[in-house]
Design an enzyme around this catalytic site. Structure first.
Site, mmCIF file in Angstrom:
data_model
loop_
_atom_site.group_PDB
_atom_site.id
_atom_site.type_symbol
_atom_site.label_atom_id
_atom_site.label_comp_id
_atom_site.label_asym_id
_atom_site.label_seq_id
_atom_site.Cartn_x
_atom_site.Cartn_y
_atom_site.Cartn_z
ATOM 1 N N GLU A 90 0.838 -1.195 0.000
ATOM 2 C CA GLU A 90 0.000 0.000 0.000
ATOM 3 C C GLU A 90 0.876 1.250 0.000
ATOM 4 O OE1 GLU A 90 -2.579 -0.701 3.372
ATOM 5 O OE2 GLU A 90 -4.069 -1.626 2.068
ATOM 6 N N CYS A 111 6.593 -6.355 7.495
ATOM 7 C CA CYS A 111 7.687 -5.784 8.295
ATOM 8 C C CYS A 111 8.043 -6.766 9.407
ATOM 9 C CB CYS A 111 7.260 -4.446 8.907
ATOM 10 S SG CYS A 111 8.581 -3.634 9.834
ATOM 11 N N GLY A 156 6.806 -1.390 6.188
ATOM 12 C CA GLY A 156 8.213 -1.792 6.250
ATOM 13 C C GLY A 156 9.099 -0.800 6.967
ATOM 14 N N GLU A 157 10.279 -1.286 7.309
ATOM 15 C CA GLU A 157 11.285 -0.467 7.997
ATOM 16 C C GLU A 157 12.367 -0.103 6.975
ATOM 17 O OE1 GLU A 157 12.322 1.031 11.059
ATOM 18 O OE2 GLU A 157 13.975 1.469 9.694
ATOM 19 N N ASN A 287 -4.046 5.400 15.614
ATOM 20 C CA ASN A 287 -5.068 5.186 14.599
ATOM 21 C C ASN A 287 -5.663 3.798 14.769
ATOM 22 O OD1 ASN A 287 -4.878 7.666 13.065
ATOM 23 N ND2 ASN A 287 -2.807 6.989 12.544
ATOM 24 N N CYS A 330 -0.941 6.619 9.647
ATOM 25 C CA CYS A 330 0.251 6.017 10.210
ATOM 26 C C CYS A 330 -0.072 4.738 10.987
ATOM 27 C CB CYS A 330 0.878 7.052 11.146
ATOM 28 S SG CYS A 330 2.509 6.638 11.611
HETATM 29 S S1 SF4 Z 1 5.821 0.910 12.838
HETATM 30 FE FE1 SF4 Z 1 7.153 0.711 11.040
HETATM 31 S S2 SF4 Z 1 8.854 -0.558 11.823
HETATM 32 FE FE2 SF4 Z 1 7.169 -0.831 13.284
HETATM 33 S S3 SF4 Z 1 6.070 -2.660 12.549
HETATM 34 FE FE3 SF4 Z 1 5.081 -0.860 11.640
HETATM 35 S S4 SF4 Z 1 6.039 -0.655 9.645
HETATM 36 FE FE4 SF4 Z 1 7.375 -1.948 10.883
#
Ligand code: SF4
Length: 342
Positions: A90, A111, A156-157, A287, A330
């Protein structure tokens, strides 16, 4: 879908990849791609025969397609994008009150970080994205409006997939491509200290955002498992190093969870953590996500917390949630139908 993508390639690489006869054809194709034309057939200055050959041999210059679009009342638009192997990610276009448009890009399918407040964290890591797959998200989003800013804050990170992320940033910034200022690009991390140190060493001029959630080790470890690898002391040390090496003011993302991290004690710990840091604490009311056990704080709880932050002279900003009604805010991104590799 084809797994060939021309996004991110140089003119020389396009020339070689497509076995073109003339170099100028590669330049013409490159220019079409930057304009967002992703169908060989529409590249009108390429001869008909050559277009037909390209379609026969490569199908398309892009490896992903939009399979769903959702728009909320703030103008935030969330795209579900299918990749060549059927994986789905997404990406979101956010619109602020000044009509500024920001592309929120994913860097991985799923992630591995497992942050407990985040829907993506429930998916586990399916796979990393390539630089082309990151760039293509921007290309799809740009069809919706003139995007001037980019945040790596989707699924993802980014610091766990750093090389493709940096490659995509170079492309976004390139004068021959999208020419987006590095100051308008933000990398958001859950606090991978080794990655922050790499950004510092490379002297990248991009902006940095770090997800904090708590300034107390036991609580942060409970909510963000990364804290067991890189604790708050290590995180602060790397942020000070970033700052001392000339890194610009950064953001500490603070996802507010009702009854958990919005009290007097949390504010005291936050004051101690931010002491000496040139940072803005970005307050984000959690959220909602049905499968997660948290509650969004009430306006009263948020107001009380900000009163404590004022008392401790903490530099903060209140963020108003955009994209929430399409699960594009977020921590709300997650896709089904993705198979985890063993
Ligand atoms: S906040 Fe960012 S790093 Fe943490 S699980 Fe969600 S996508 Fe991954």
């Amino acid at each position: 879908m084809t797994n060939t993508s021309l996004y991110g390639l140089s003119i020389e690489q396009i020339y070689n990849t497509l076995n073109l006869e003339k170099k100028f054809q590669a330049k013409q194709i490159y220019q079409w791609l930057i304009k967002g034309v992703t169908d060989f057939n529409l590249m009108s200055n390429i001869s008909k025969n050559e277009r037909e050959r390209l379609i026969n041999e490569y199908q398309s210059p892009i490896s992903s397609k939009v399979i769903d679009t959702q728009i909320d009342e703030s103008g935030a638009t969330k795209l579900a994008i299918e990749l060549y192997d059927g994986a789905i990610i997404e990406s979101v276009m956010l619109v602020d009150k000044n009509e500024r448009k920001t592309a929120c890009l994913s860097s991985q399918v799923g992630c591995a970080m497992g942050c407990k407040f985040c829907r993506t964290g429930t998916m586990g890591l399916i796979r990393n994205l390539t630089a082309s797959e990151i760039i293509e998200q921007f290309v799809h989003l740009r069809k919706l409006g003139n995007i001037t800013h980019i945040v790596y804050m989707g699924m993802g990170e980014p610091l766990a997939n750093l090389a493709p992320v940096l490659e995509s940033i170079r492309f976004f910034h390139s004068e021959d491509a999208f020419f987006i200022s590095l100051r308008r690009i933000t990398i958001s991390t859950c606090g991978i200290v080794s990655g922050i140190n790499k950004i510092t060493e490379q002297n990248l001029n991009v902006k940095l955002a770090v997800s904090l959630v708590s300034a107390e080790n036991p609580l942060r470890s409970k909510i963000m498992p990364i804290n067991d690898t890189f604790n708050l002391q290590q995180l602060k040390k790397s942020l000070l190093h970033y700052q001392n090496k000339g890194g610009s003011r950064f953001t500490l993302e603070y996802c507010m969870l009702s009854g958990v991290n919005c009290n007097l004690n949390a504010a005291k710990k936050l004051a101690s953590f931010t002491n000496g840091l040139d940072a803005v604490v970005n307050l984000i009311p959690w959220n909602p996500a049905a499968e997660l056990p948290w509650t969004t704080p009430s306006t009263e709880e948020i107001n009380t917390f900000t009163k404590y932050l004022d008392e401790f002279h903490i530099n903060y900003a209140r963020r108003y949630t955009r994209g929430r009604s399409v699960n594009g805010a977020c921590g709300q991104l997650a896709t089904k139908n993705n198979k985890k590799e063993n």
